[in-house]
Design a protein around this motif. Structure first.
Motif, PDB file in Angstrom:
ATOM      1  N   UNK A 407       0.835  -1.202   0.000  1.00 58.64           N
ATOM      2  CA  UNK A 407       0.000   0.000   0.000  1.00 58.64           C
ATOM      3  C   UNK A 407       0.873   1.257   0.000  1.00 58.64           C
ATOM      4  N   UNK A 408       1.883   1.275   0.859  1.00 55.13           N
ATOM      5  CA  UNK A 408       2.760   2.443   0.954  1.00 55.13           C
ATOM      6  C   UNK A 408       3.506   2.710  -0.348  1.00 55.13           C
ATOM      7  N   UNK A 409       3.837   1.675  -1.083  1.00 54.76           N
ATOM      8  CA  UNK A 409       4.532   1.864  -2.352  1.00 54.76           C
ATOM      9  C   UNK A 409       3.681   2.654  -3.348  1.00 54.76           C
ATOM     10  N   UNK A 410       2.368   2.610  -3.168  1.00 52.67           N
ATOM     11  CA  UNK A 410       1.455   3.362  -4.033  1.00 52.67           C
ATOM     12  C   UNK A 410       1.247   4.776  -3.501  1.00 52.67           C
ATOM     13  N   UNK A 411       1.000   4.907  -2.193  1.00 49.11           N
ATOM     14  CA  UNK A 411       0.626   6.193  -1.610  1.00 49.11           C
ATOM     15  C   UNK A 411       1.823   7.048  -1.177  1.00 49.11           C
ATOM     16  N   UNK A 412       2.934   6.413  -0.851  1.00 51.91           N
ATOM     17  CA  UNK A 412       4.125   7.155  -0.431  1.00 51.91           C
ATOM     18  C   UNK A 412       5.354   6.573  -1.132  1.00 51.91           C
ATOM     19  N   UNK A 418       7.372   6.108   6.624  1.00 47.14           N
ATOM     20  CA  UNK A 418       6.564   4.926   6.930  1.00 47.14           C
ATOM     21  C   UNK A 418       7.120   3.695   6.224  1.00 47.14           C
ATOM     22  N   UNK A 419       7.556   3.862   4.983  1.00 50.29           N
ATOM     23  CA  UNK A 419       8.179   2.743   4.274  1.00 50.29           C
ATOM     24  C   UNK A 419       9.441   2.300   4.996  1.00 50.29           C
ATOM     25  N   UNK A 420      10.256   3.259   5.428  1.00 53.19           N
ATOM     26  CA  UNK A 420      11.514   2.927   6.111  1.00 53.19           C
ATOM     27  C   UNK A 420      11.260   2.126   7.381  1.00 53.19           C
ATOM     28  N   UNK A 421      10.257   2.546   8.154  1.00 58.61           N
ATOM     29  CA  UNK A 421       9.953   1.855   9.406  1.00 58.61           C
ATOM     30  C   UNK A 421       9.555   0.406   9.132  1.00 58.61           C
ATOM     31  N   UNK A 457      19.580  -5.538   1.802  1.00 55.28           N
ATOM     32  CA  UNK A 457      19.011  -4.560   0.867  1.00 55.28           C
ATOM     33  C   UNK A 457      17.889  -3.754   1.529  1.00 55.28           C
ATOM     34  N   UNK A 458      17.080  -4.413   2.357  1.00 56.41           N
ATOM     35  CA  UNK A 458      16.011  -3.706   3.083  1.00 56.41           C
ATOM     36  C   UNK A 458      16.614  -2.673   4.031  1.00 56.41           C
ATOM     37  N   UNK A 459      17.662  -3.069   4.747  1.00 58.35           N
ATOM     38  CA  UNK A 459      18.300  -2.153   5.689  1.00 58.35           C
ATOM     39  C   UNK A 459      18.972  -0.991   4.969  1.00 58.35           C
ATOM     40  N   UNK A 460      19.568  -1.260   3.828  1.00 56.71           N
ATOM     41  CA  UNK A 460      20.206  -0.188   3.060  1.00 56.71           C
ATOM     42  C   UNK A 460      19.184   0.871   2.659  1.00 56.71           C
ATOM     43  N   UNK A 461      18.019   0.420   2.201  1.00 52.91           N
ATOM     44  CA  UNK A 461      16.989   1.373   1.799  1.00 52.91           C
ATOM     45  C   UNK A 461      16.444   2.125   3.008  1.00 52.91           C
ATOM     46  N   UNK A 462      16.298   1.421   4.130  1.00 50.22           N
ATOM     47  CA  UNK A 462      15.847   2.050   5.370  1.00 50.22           C
ATOM     48  C   UNK A 462      16.802   3.170   5.775  1.00 50.22           C
ATOM     49  N   UNK A 463      18.085   2.896   5.779  1.00 53.58           N
ATOM     50  CA  UNK A 463      19.091   3.896   6.160  1.00 53.58           C
ATOM     51  C   UNK A 463      19.108   5.039   5.157  1.00 53.58           C
ATOM     52  N   UNK A 464      18.991   4.713   3.870  1.00 52.33           N
ATOM     53  CA  UNK A 464      18.984   5.749   2.836  1.00 52.33           C
ATOM     54  C   UNK A 464      17.863   6.753   3.069  1.00 52.33           C
ATOM     55  N   UNK A 465      16.702   6.258   3.503  1.00 50.29           N
ATOM     56  CA  UNK A 465      15.553   7.128   3.732  1.00 50.29           C
ATOM     57  C   UNK A 465      15.723   7.950   5.005  1.00 50.29           C
ATOM     58  N   UNK A 466      16.172   7.305   6.088  1.00 51.68           N
ATOM     59  CA  UNK A 466      16.188   7.951   7.406  1.00 51.68           C
ATOM     60  C   UNK A 466      17.458   8.734   7.719  1.00 51.68           C
ATOM     61  N   UNK A 467      18.450   8.661   6.850  1.00 50.59           N
ATOM     62  CA  UNK A 467      19.732   9.313   7.149  1.00 50.59           C
ATOM     63  C   UNK A 467      19.613  10.829   7.255  1.00 50.59           C
TER      64      UNK A 467
END
Length: 501
Positions: A407-412, A418-421, A457-467
């Motif tokens: 859902x988040x991939x569509x709306x955000x 929220x995706x990062x979390x 890969x999930x953690x990399x994207x999480x860090x990329x967003x929240x950095x």
């Protein structure tokens, strides 16, 4: 404004657009607040650090400013820079703080603080006021229609500042009510480094056009004087309008529309709102009661009283019937959310999710809110702590994460908090399932490594967003945790690769 320019749109009025091509994650706007202060309808808070203070029923408290008698905690009494402006006003007028609080915990006397800070900033920065703040929308006519609120603001803020505070020769009632409206319509909520809420007025960021699928995300940095940075969530072309969401993206269309009508005084006509299926997510769709395959959708999504009809059969029902169903289900969810954090809360959330399968689309916003609640509880609730979860429950958490992310991939899309979390939440069961599968000889060494790489890969994207988040914020702290997990997992995979070689 870095990579943005001011434009005038026939629908949105004053708004911002990119002045050049922008890549995802780039800063497009950066500015300091014109003023900031306590939220509207707050309780008694320190006017220096905004933490909540305890006052006796008769207003007794030691947490008072020595000069003006207004609320200041012991930590801020010697250094409350935020409070100096109003302190001089209150001390000169000899107006004291009564400390009265209503039954719902609101202290009306503090409603004047942030408008007063805007007015004082107007005197200190007249050009910025004239060019940036004065043109901001304040919807006077629409606000007047809510007579009770308008009257309360007029008495508690405008007349209070002009009367007891002796500011009538400096600020007209019209100007004060304009400032109240500018704040109500445009201010952003933020939090201090300690997590206490306040509101900030940003003249440029505050005029962003709205969209229920935003293309920008903001971060506010209390450690830098509450500077705001607006970043592109996705790649943007030159001249593309910068859009932000002024409502919760994980609400359904009816709920978002109501919030925007009541708080921002407009009806949203974005692509998502005009599409009854909410971009094919069926985020507000109900199960048809007359056929096995159909879903009930509104015929006119932005019309409050629009009828709802099934797209597979001829059945239709009224907006009122849908509201009653949704309100009843939401009341059940609210009751579960109100329970103490424990196994009963988790089990009740799962029970409701099973119950709603016959009533709601699997991606309905009520179902999604329950899924998000469960994601946060699995691994943290007594009896369901991470080390106690069976492989089946780990799979359950992973499925919940993927459903919400879908859902988040569509709306955000793109750089979404929220995706990062949820990316972080998803990596944990994936790692544990991979390790347990390998121990049980269900996975080869190569398959283990592959699944751990997926988690990396999930953690990399999480860090990329929240950095980009302020380090003291909840998101900034999670970024540090995710970065540590990423380093440890990377070391494990590299060691595993050496063993396999």
């Amino acid at each position: 404004m870095l990579k943005a320019r001011l434009e005038h749109d026939s629908v949105y009025g004053r708004c911002l657009a990119t002045s050049e091509p922008v890549e995802s994650g780039e800063v497009v706007v950066e500015e300091l607040p014109f003023a900031y202060g306590p939220k509207r309808d707050s309780g008694i808070v320190c006017l220096g650090c905004y933490r909540y203070l305890q006052f006796g029923e008769d207003g007794d408290s030691l947490d008072r400013c020595e000069l003006c008698d207004w609320p200041i905690c012991g930590n801020c009494v010697d250094d409350a820079a935020d409070h100096r402006g109003e302190c001089e006003v209150f001390a000169a007028a000899r107006v004291t703080f009564a400390g009265n609080v209503s039954e719902d915990g609101v202290c009306p006397q503090l409603d004047c603080i942030t408008p007063l800070r805007v007015l004082l900033a107007k005197e200190a920065q007249p050009e910025r006021w004239l060019n940036e703040v004065a043109p901001m929308e304040h919807h006077e006519l629409e606000r007047r229609e809510n007579a009770d609120v308008w009257h309360a603001d007029r008495v508690n803020i405008a007349q209070y500042l002009r009367g007891p505070c002796k500011l009538a020769d400096r600020f007209s009632e019209e100007l004060i009510m304009q400032v109240v409206g500018v704040l109500e319509v445009n201010a952003f909520e933020s939090r201090t480094s300690q997590g206490y809420p306040l509101r900030c007025l940003f003249p440029y960021t505050g005029i962003l056009a709205h969209n229920c699928v935003p293309n920008t995300a903001r971060t506010i940095h209390p450690s830098e004087g509450y500077k705001i940075r607006l970043r592109a969530m996705v790649d943007l072309e030159e001249g593309q309008q910068l859009q932000h969401s002024y409502t919760y993206t994980l609400d359904g269309t009816a709920q978002r529309q109501a919030h925007l009508r009541e708080g921002k005084y407009f009806v949203c006509s974005c692509e998502r709102c005009l599409d009854a299926s909410e971009l094919q997510t069926h985020f507000s769709s109900l199960k048809c009661g007359q056929c096995t395959e159909g879903w009930l959708l509104p015929k006119q999504p932005t019309v409050v009283e629009s009828s709802w009809s099934c797209r597979s059969c001829d059945y239709s029902t009224s907006a009122e019937d849908v509201r009653q169903i949704v309100c009843a289900l939401q009341a059940e969810v609210n009751a579960v959310q109100a329970l103490d954090m424990g196994p009963k809360r988790l089990e009740e959330a799962e029970r409701l999710l099973r119950k709603y399968k016959s009533l709601l689309h699997p991606s309905h916003y009520i179902a999604t809110s329950l899924q998000q609640l469960l994601i946060e509880m699995y691994g943290r609730v007594q009896g369901y702590e991470m080390v106690q979860l069976t492989d089946q429950l780990l799979e359950r958490k992973a499925i919940l994460c993927r459903d919400v992310l879908r859902v988040l991939n569509v709306f955000e899309p793109g750089l979404s908090r929220a995706r990062a979390m949820n990316l972080y939440e998803l990596h944990v069961p994936l790692v544990l399932l991979a390790k347990s599968g390998f121990i049980a000889n269900k996975l080869t060494g190569g398959e283990l490594r592959g699944q751990l790489v997926d988690a990396i890969d999930l953690l990399k994207e999480c860090v990329e967003i929240l950095q980009h988040e302020d380090q003291s914020s909840q998101e900034g702290i999670l970024c540090s945790v995710a970065r540590q997990a990423l380093q440890q997992l990377t070391i494990s995979v590299e060691g595993l690769g050496s063993e396999l070689d």
